[in-house]
Write an enzyme that holds these catalytic residues in place. Sequence first.
Site, PDB file in Angstrom:
ATOM      1  N   SER A 146     -41.881   6.991 -61.345  1.00  0.00           N
ATOM      2  CA  SER A 146     -41.891   7.603 -62.678  1.00  0.00           C
ATOM      3  C   SER A 146     -42.298   6.527 -63.669  1.00  0.00           C
ATOM      4  CB  SER A 146     -40.479   8.096 -62.999  1.00  0.00           C
ATOM      5  OG  SER A 146     -40.349   8.417 -64.362  1.00  0.00           O
ATOM      6  N   TYR A 159     -31.348   7.745 -62.937  1.00  0.00           N
ATOM      7  CA  TYR A 159     -32.759   8.109 -62.700  1.00  0.00           C
ATOM      8  C   TYR A 159     -33.634   6.856 -62.800  1.00  0.00           C
ATOM      9  CZ  TYR A 159     -37.183  10.680 -63.019  1.00  0.00           C
ATOM     10  OH  TYR A 159     -38.468  11.153 -62.790  1.00  0.00           O
TER      11      TYR A 159
HETATM   12  P1  NAP Z   1     -39.919  19.991 -59.678  1.00  0.00           P
HETATM   13  O1  NAP Z   1     -40.882  20.974 -60.249  1.00  0.00           O
HETATM   14  O2  NAP Z   1     -38.464  20.210 -59.880  1.00  0.00           O
HETATM   15  O3  NAP Z   1     -40.231  19.831 -58.118  1.00  0.00           O
HETATM   16  C1  NAP Z   1     -39.416  19.050 -57.289  1.00  0.00           C
HETATM   17  C2  NAP Z   1     -39.209  19.789 -55.981  1.00  0.00           C
HETATM   18  O4  NAP Z   1     -38.429  18.932 -55.135  1.00  0.00           O
HETATM   19  C3  NAP Z   1     -38.424  21.097 -56.157  1.00  0.00           C
HETATM   20  O5  NAP Z   1     -39.027  22.138 -55.411  1.00  0.00           O
HETATM   21  C4  NAP Z   1     -37.062  20.729 -55.590  1.00  0.00           C
HETATM   22  O6  NAP Z   1     -36.373  21.825 -55.023  1.00  0.00           O
HETATM   23  C5  NAP Z   1     -37.409  19.722 -54.536  1.00  0.00           C
HETATM   24  N1  NAP Z   1     -36.251  18.925 -54.165  1.00  0.00           N
HETATM   25  C6  NAP Z   1     -35.246  18.503 -54.953  1.00  0.00           C
HETATM   26  N2  NAP Z   1     -34.339  17.826 -54.221  1.00  0.00           N
HETATM   27  C7  NAP Z   1     -34.790  17.836 -52.938  1.00  0.00           C
HETATM   28  C8  NAP Z   1     -34.288  17.329 -51.722  1.00  0.00           C
HETATM   29  N3  NAP Z   1     -33.110  16.691 -51.663  1.00  0.00           N
HETATM   30  N4  NAP Z   1     -35.009  17.511 -50.601  1.00  0.00           N
HETATM   31  C9  NAP Z   1     -36.197  18.178 -50.632  1.00  0.00           C
HETATM   32  N5  NAP Z   1     -36.705  18.705 -51.760  1.00  0.00           N
HETATM   33  C10 NAP Z   1     -36.016  18.539 -52.895  1.00  0.00           C
HETATM   34  O7  NAP Z   1     -40.229  18.542 -60.235  1.00  0.00           O
HETATM   35  P2  NAP Z   1     -41.590  17.693 -60.481  1.00  0.00           P
HETATM   36  O8  NAP Z   1     -41.652  17.428 -61.919  1.00  0.00           O
HETATM   37  O9  NAP Z   1     -42.730  18.277 -59.761  1.00  0.00           O
HETATM   38  O10 NAP Z   1     -41.110  16.321 -59.806  1.00  0.00           O
HETATM   39  C11 NAP Z   1     -41.669  15.806 -58.624  1.00  0.00           C
HETATM   40  C12 NAP Z   1     -41.401  14.316 -58.614  1.00  0.00           C
HETATM   41  O11 NAP Z   1     -42.030  13.724 -59.760  1.00  0.00           O
HETATM   42  C13 NAP Z   1     -39.924  13.936 -58.701  1.00  0.00           C
HETATM   43  O12 NAP Z   1     -39.681  12.834 -57.862  1.00  0.00           O
HETATM   44  C14 NAP Z   1     -39.763  13.532 -60.165  1.00  0.00           C
HETATM   45  O13 NAP Z   1     -38.717  12.615 -60.359  1.00  0.00           O
HETATM   46  C15 NAP Z   1     -41.104  12.896 -60.413  1.00  0.00           C
HETATM   47  N6  NAP Z   1     -41.471  12.800 -61.821  1.00  0.00           N
HETATM   48  C16 NAP Z   1     -41.717  13.915 -62.536  1.00  0.00           C
HETATM   49  C17 NAP Z   1     -42.075  13.787 -63.872  1.00  0.00           C
HETATM   50  C18 NAP Z   1     -42.384  14.969 -64.718  1.00  0.00           C
HETATM   51  O14 NAP Z   1     -42.522  14.804 -65.941  1.00  0.00           O
HETATM   52  N7  NAP Z   1     -42.524  16.156 -64.170  1.00  0.00           N
HETATM   53  C19 NAP Z   1     -42.168  12.518 -64.459  1.00  0.00           C
HETATM   54  C20 NAP Z   1     -41.908  11.403 -63.687  1.00  0.00           C
HETATM   55  C21 NAP Z   1     -41.564  11.555 -62.351  1.00  0.00           C
HETATM   56  P3  NAP Z   1     -35.282  22.627 -55.920  1.00  0.00           P
HETATM   57  O15 NAP Z   1     -36.077  23.253 -57.030  1.00  0.00           O
HETATM   58  O16 NAP Z   1     -34.691  23.585 -54.961  1.00  0.00           O
HETATM   59  O17 NAP Z   1     -34.323  21.571 -56.409  1.00  0.00           O
END
Ligand code: NAP
Length: 257
Positions: A146, A159
Site C-alpha cells: 500500500s 494496517y
Molecule cells: P476489496 O475490494 O475488499 O477486495 C479484497 C478481497 O480480499 C475481498 O474479496 C475479500 O473478501 C478478500 N479477503 C479478505 N480477507 C481475506 C482472507 N483472509 N483470505 C482470502 N481473501 C480475503 O479490497 P481491494 O481494495 O481490492 O484491496 C486489495 C488489496 O489492495 C488489499 O491488500 C488492500 O490492503 C490493498 N490496497 C487497497 C487500496 C485501495 O485503495 N483500494 C490501497 C492500498 C492497498 P471479503 O470481501 O469476503 O472480505
Amino acid sequence: MMTRYDGFGNKVVLVTGAGSGIGRAAALAFAEQGARLVLADLDKAAGEETVNLAGGTDVALFLRTDVSSEADVHALTDAAVSRFGRLDVAFNNAGIAQAGPRVHELSEADWDRMIAVNLKGVWLCMKHEIGHMLEQGGGAIVNTSSSLGLTALANQPAYCASKHGVVGLTKAAAVEYATAGIRVNAICPGMTLSPMVLRAMQDDPDVLEPALRAHPLGRFGEPHEQAEAVVWLCSDAASYVTGHAMAVDGGFVASAM
Ligand code: NAP
C-alpha cells in the site's frame, strides 16, 4: 484497453482476493492476456463470479481460501498444480483494512487479525508458491502492499505495520530467490476505487476531501490501473525488475515524503 504482452498464453497465474476490487481486476487482466487462473477469496460467490467473468471453468479454477490459514494456502497451491500442472505467476493481494484506533487504543485481537491476513497471508502464499516455482526453474510474484507500506497516516497503525512488513518481506524474498529465476515485487496502491474503499467512504464521508487533496493527480485510482502495473511486473517486459515496491498512487507517496 490493456497493454498486450507475449508469453502469458501458457502460464498459470494465482490471484488471491480475486473476488473483488484490485484482485478481480488483475484476474480479468491476466485472463485477457490468455493466462489460466487459480483464484482465491474468502467470498465463494464473488470468486465464482470472477471465474465466469474470466471465461469460465475451462480457464479458471476458484478455491475458497483464507490466506491466513496455512492448510488453506497449501491446498490452494496444490490445487493449482494438480489442475493445470504448473504455477508461473502469483499475485498475493488479499487484504483487509481498518481505520480508527490509535496505537494505544488498538485491541490485541484486531492487531493479530490484521497481521495474520495482510502480512502472514502474503508469507504463507509465497512459502507454498515458491516451492513449485523452484521446481520449474522460475516465476514471478507480486505482493500487494500500500502507499501506507511506504509512508504513514494516523489511525491505521496495524494496517501501516502490515503493509510496511509486506515491502520488507518482498525485498527479502527477491534477494533470496533472484538466482533461482524468481522475481518478487510489490505494488503500493494509493486510494483505489474498490468496494473496500467505497465502503470506507460511506462509513466516513469526511475522509473524501483530504484524501483527494493528498493525491496530486487529483483523483482516486481505478482497480484496472493497479492491474496494469501487476501484469507488467509479472511479464517478461519487467525481466530486470525485482525487489521493487512500486507506488501506483497518483503521486501520494511522492507528496508525503
Ligand atoms: P476489496 O475490494 O475488499 O477486495 C479484497 C478481497 O480480499 C475481498 O474479496 C475479500 O473478501 C478478500 N479477503 C479478505 N480477507 C481475506 C482472507 N483472509 N483470505 C482470502 N481473501 C480475503 O479490497 P481491494 O481494495 O481490492 O484491496 C486489495 C488489496 O489492495 C488489499 O491488500 C488492500 O490492503 C490493498 N490496497 C487497497 C487500496 C485501495 O485503495 N483500494 C490501497 C492500498 C492497498 P471479503 O470481501 O469476503 O472480505
